[in-house]
Design a protein around this motif. Sequence first.
Motif, mmCIF file in Angstrom:
data_model
loop_
_atom_site.group_PDB
_atom_site.id
_atom_site.type_symbol
_atom_site.label_atom_id
_atom_site.label_comp_id
_atom_site.label_asym_id
_atom_site.label_seq_id
_atom_site.Cartn_x
_atom_site.Cartn_y
_atom_site.Cartn_z
ATOM 1 N N ALA A 142 0.814 -1.224 0.000
ATOM 2 C CA ALA A 142 0.000 0.000 0.000
ATOM 3 C C ALA A 142 0.848 1.274 0.000
ATOM 4 N N PHE A 143 1.918 1.287 0.778
ATOM 5 C CA PHE A 143 2.753 2.489 0.891
ATOM 6 C C PHE A 143 3.312 2.896 -0.462
ATOM 7 N N HIS A 144 3.528 1.905 -1.345
ATOM 8 C CA HIS A 144 4.165 2.158 -2.640
ATOM 9 C C HIS A 144 3.152 2.395 -3.752
ATOM 10 N N SER A 145 1.875 2.524 -3.395
ATOM 11 C CA SER A 145 0.842 2.713 -4.421
ATOM 12 C C SER A 145 0.967 4.069 -5.113
ATOM 13 N N THR A 146 1.805 4.949 -4.566
ATOM 14 C CA THR A 146 2.003 6.284 -5.156
ATOM 15 C C THR A 146 3.111 6.310 -6.206
ATOM 16 N N LEU A 147 3.765 5.166 -6.446
ATOM 17 C CA LEU A 147 4.809 5.134 -7.460
ATOM 18 C C LEU A 147 4.253 5.583 -8.814
ATOM 19 N N PRO A 148 4.965 6.437 -9.534
ATOM 20 C CA PRO A 148 4.507 6.814 -10.874
ATOM 21 C C PRO A 148 4.769 5.672 -11.854
ATOM 22 N N PRO A 149 4.026 5.633 -12.975
ATOM 23 C CA PRO A 149 4.217 4.554 -13.948
ATOM 24 C C PRO A 149 5.667 4.382 -14.408
ATOM 25 N N ARG A 150 6.408 5.470 -14.522
ATOM 26 C CA ARG A 150 7.799 5.344 -14.980
ATOM 27 C C ARG A 150 8.645 4.534 -14.007
ATOM 28 N N ALA A 151 8.205 4.476 -12.744
ATOM 29 C CA ALA A 151 8.945 3.720 -11.736
ATOM 30 C C ALA A 151 8.433 2.296 -11.603
ATOM 31 N N TYR A 152 7.147 2.077 -11.845
ATOM 32 C CA TYR A 152 6.626 0.730 -11.596
ATOM 33 C C TYR A 152 6.496 -0.144 -12.838
ATOM 34 N N MET A 153 6.543 0.446 -14.041
ATOM 35 C CA MET A 153 6.370 -0.374 -15.243
ATOM 36 C C MET A 153 7.674 -1.075 -15.636
ATOM 37 N N TYR A 154 7.547 -2.354 -16.026
ATOM 38 C CA TYR A 154 8.636 -3.067 -16.663
ATOM 39 C C TYR A 154 8.523 -2.848 -18.175
ATOM 40 N N ALA A 155 9.648 -2.858 -18.874
ATOM 41 C CA ALA A 155 9.638 -2.673 -20.327
ATOM 42 C C ALA A 155 9.350 -3.999 -21.028
ATOM 43 N N LEU A 156 8.239 -4.592 -20.650
ATOM 44 C CA LEU A 156 7.730 -5.817 -21.267
ATOM 45 C C LEU A 156 6.537 -5.448 -22.141
ATOM 46 N N PRO A 157 6.073 -6.358 -23.003
ATOM 47 C CA PRO A 157 4.862 -6.045 -23.760
ATOM 48 C C PRO A 157 3.744 -5.584 -22.830
ATOM 49 N N TYR A 158 3.075 -4.501 -23.191
ATOM 50 C CA TYR A 158 2.101 -3.877 -22.307
ATOM 51 C C TYR A 158 0.986 -4.829 -21.899
ATOM 52 N N LYS A 159 0.677 -5.798 -22.765
ATOM 53 C CA LYS A 159 -0.401 -6.733 -22.445
ATOM 54 C C LYS A 159 -0.052 -7.624 -21.253
ATOM 55 N N VAL A 160 1.246 -7.798 -20.983
ATOM 56 C CA VAL A 160 1.658 -8.581 -19.809
ATOM 57 C C VAL A 160 1.201 -7.869 -18.534
ATOM 58 N N TYR A 161 1.293 -6.549 -18.562
ATOM 59 C CA TYR A 161 0.801 -5.753 -17.431
ATOM 60 C C TYR A 161 -0.729 -5.765 -17.390
ATOM 61 N N GLU A 162 -1.355 -5.587 -18.546
ATOM 62 C CA GLU A 162 -2.819 -5.530 -18.606
ATOM 63 C C GLU A 162 -3.464 -6.842 -18.180
ATOM 64 N N GLU A 163 -2.903 -7.953 -18.627
ATOM 65 C CA GLU A 163 -3.530 -9.254 -18.395
ATOM 66 C C GLU A 163 -3.151 -9.879 -17.058
ATOM 67 N N LEU A 164 -1.902 -9.651 -16.617
ATOM 68 C CA LEU A 164 -1.409 -10.346 -15.424
ATOM 69 C C LEU A 164 -1.050 -9.412 -14.266
ATOM 70 N N GLY A 165 -1.088 -8.117 -14.503
ATOM 71 C CA GLY A 165 -0.737 -7.175 -13.432
ATOM 72 C C GLY A 165 0.728 -7.215 -13.061
ATOM 73 N N ILE A 166 1.575 -7.625 -14.010
ATOM 74 C CA ILE A 166 3.009 -7.703 -13.715
ATOM 75 C C ILE A 166 3.631 -6.319 -13.822
ATOM 76 N N ARG A 167 4.050 -5.812 -12.693
ATOM 77 C CA ARG A 167 4.668 -4.492 -12.542
ATOM 78 C C ARG A 167 5.398 -4.488 -11.216
ATOM 79 N N ARG A 168 6.085 -3.427 -10.909
ATOM 80 C CA ARG A 168 6.763 -3.323 -9.629
ATOM 81 C C ARG A 168 5.766 -2.809 -8.591
ATOM 82 N N TYR A 169 5.691 -3.518 -7.462
ATOM 83 C CA TYR A 169 4.769 -3.150 -6.391
ATOM 84 C C TYR A 169 5.490 -2.626 -5.151
ATOM 85 N N GLY A 170 6.629 -3.234 -4.798
ATOM 86 C CA GLY A 170 7.338 -2.824 -3.589
ATOM 87 C C GLY A 170 6.761 -3.462 -2.346
ATOM 88 N N PHE A 171 7.605 -3.618 -1.340
ATOM 89 C CA PHE A 171 7.193 -4.271 -0.096
ATOM 90 C C PHE A 171 7.811 -3.531 1.101
#
Length: 402
Positions: free
Chosen positions: A152-181
Motif C-alpha cells: 500500500a505504501f508504494h501505491s504512489t509510485l509513478p508509472p515510470r517507476a513501476y512499469m517493466y519494459a515488457l509487452p504492455y499486455k503482460v501488465y494488462e492481463e497479469l498485473g506484472i509491474r513493480r509493487y514494492g514491499f
Amino acid sequence: MVGMRPVLVLNTGSSSIKYALYNIGKTAACVFQGIVDGIGTSKSSITHRNLQAEKDVKLQDFVVEDHKAGLKKVVELSHLGEGPSAKIYAVGHRCVHGGELIKEPALITDEVKNAIERFSPLAPLHNPPSLQGITVAQELFHCPQVAVFDTAFHSTLPPRAYMYALPYKVYEELGIRRYGFHGTSYRFLLGRASEMLKKPKEELNIIFFHLGAGASMAVVKQGICIDTTMGVTPLEGLVMATRCGDVDAAVVEILESEKGMKVADVSKMMNKESGLYGLCGDKDMRSIIKAAKSGSETHSLALEVFVHRIRKYLGAYLVQLGGEVDALVFSAGIGEASGYIRRLVCDGLDRFGIQLDEQENKDGKIGAKEIQSKESKIKVLVIPTDEELSIAQQTIEVVDSQ
C-alpha cells in the motif's frame, strides 16, 4: 477521551503465526507478543512474552495441528478471555500483496479476501497463509478485522517507476509491474522521522534503508513514495540473506539449458539459496563481518556485493531527489544494529553532504538517534522499526473511520 482499546496483530505464515496485542489510546503499549512456529509438524513451538509481567513462556516439541489450534493456544497463554483484554476491539492482519486493487488498509470483507486470493500467484508464500489466518481469526474473534498491505505504501509510485519494459499486455492481463514491499515499516519510519526532524511528513525528502534478512530501500519525495527496490515480488533489488536481488532474467534460461533446472528449482535457488548465503555460506551479518575481518575472501566478497548494491541505489535515489535530501534513515536488524555497515554505505560521500559521526555511529548504541557529523548537510538517522505497532495503529484508523 477514548479509552485504551486492545488490538490484536497477526502475521500469519505458512507454518507460523507471529502475534502481538497492543492497547491503543492516546499512547500505545504492547501487552504481549510471540510466535507459534512449526505448525503442522511434530516440532511445533510457542514463544510467548508478557511485556507487562516481564515473563516469558517457551513451549516446544509438541504438535500444533493447524493455524486454528495455534491461535487457540495463543488465546489460552495470553488469557485473552480474562481481564481488561477480554474483548478484542479489532484484529489487524499483515498482508503482503494487495496488487492494484487495494491501496490502503482495508476493513476485511468478502471483496478484500477475494483480492488477497487473486494476487496469491504474485505472493504464493505470503497471501495464502494470510487468508488462512483471517479465516481462523474471524471464527475466534467477533470484532472488526483489518488487512494492512505491504504494497500500500508504494501505491504512489509513478508509472515510470513501476512499469517493466515488457509487452504492455503482460501488465494488462497479469498485473506484472513493480509493487514494492516493507511498506508497513516505511510508513512507521516516515512518521517517526517526521517527529525527530520536527517537520511535517508532506515536506520530507527521505531515502530509507530497511536492511534485514529481507532488505529493500525506498525514496520519499514530499512525503510520497516515488521509487523502491523490490518489484513484482520481494526478490528484486538489494542482496538479502538468501535472496539474490537484481539478476539478469536470462540466468533462468541458462540454468535450464546447462543444468537441466526447472523454473521452480531456479526460483527456489534465487529465493532461498542465494544472496549472502549463496556467496559465502553464511546469512548472519555479524558473523559475515567477523569472518571478513579475519581474512575470509568469500565473506569479504559477500560484504562488498551487499554494500555495492545499496550504494548503487543510493546514488540513483540522490539523483531522483535532485540532491534535496532531508535525511537517510537506517532501520531493521542490520540497519539498526550495524554501525559497520552504515559506515561502509556512507563512506566517501562527503561531497554529497553525507558524513557520519564515528562516535555516534558505533555498534551497540540502540534506539532512535542521529548519527551524522556536525559538518554533514544531510541528516542520518537510525530508527528502530515497529511493523506490529504500525499495523495496530492503522487498524484503529480504519475501524474508527467506519
